[in-house]
Design an enzyme around this catalytic site. Sequence first.
Site, short mmCIF file in Angstrom:
data_model
loop_
_atom_site.label_atom_id
_atom_site.label_comp_id
_atom_site.label_asym_id
_atom_site.label_seq_id
_atom_site.Cartn_x
_atom_site.Cartn_y
_atom_site.Cartn_z
NE ARG A 55 -2.14 -1.54 3.40
CZ ARG A 55 -2.02 -0.91 4.57
NH1 ARG A 55 -2.68 0.20 4.80
NH2 ARG A 55 -1.26 -1.40 5.53
CG ASN A 110 -4.29 -4.21 3.71
OD1 ASN A 110 -3.74 -4.19 2.62
ND2 ASN A 110 -3.61 -4.16 4.83
#
Length: 80
Positions: free
Chosen positions: A7, A25
């Site tokens: 990320r 997520n």
Amino acid sequence: MQGVFFRASTAQRARSLALRGHARNEPDGSVLVLAAGAVAALDQFVLWLHTGPPMASVTSVDVEIIDPATMDWPPGFVAH
């Protein structure tokens, strides 16, 4: 798709392309990425997502084109 620092690396790459959006997520272990910006930059970003950062394990990338006017975009790109 996910891996070490996925990320954060995704956010860094998106910012380098002047994209807005986020990466987060999902409960199933995947990462949802929403991005808005210039078409050429989005094309480059999608190509990058197929590989991701070093040590990432990308098994698939699904792309859906949406009307950016339907979303409330952050001023930059964030990783949740």
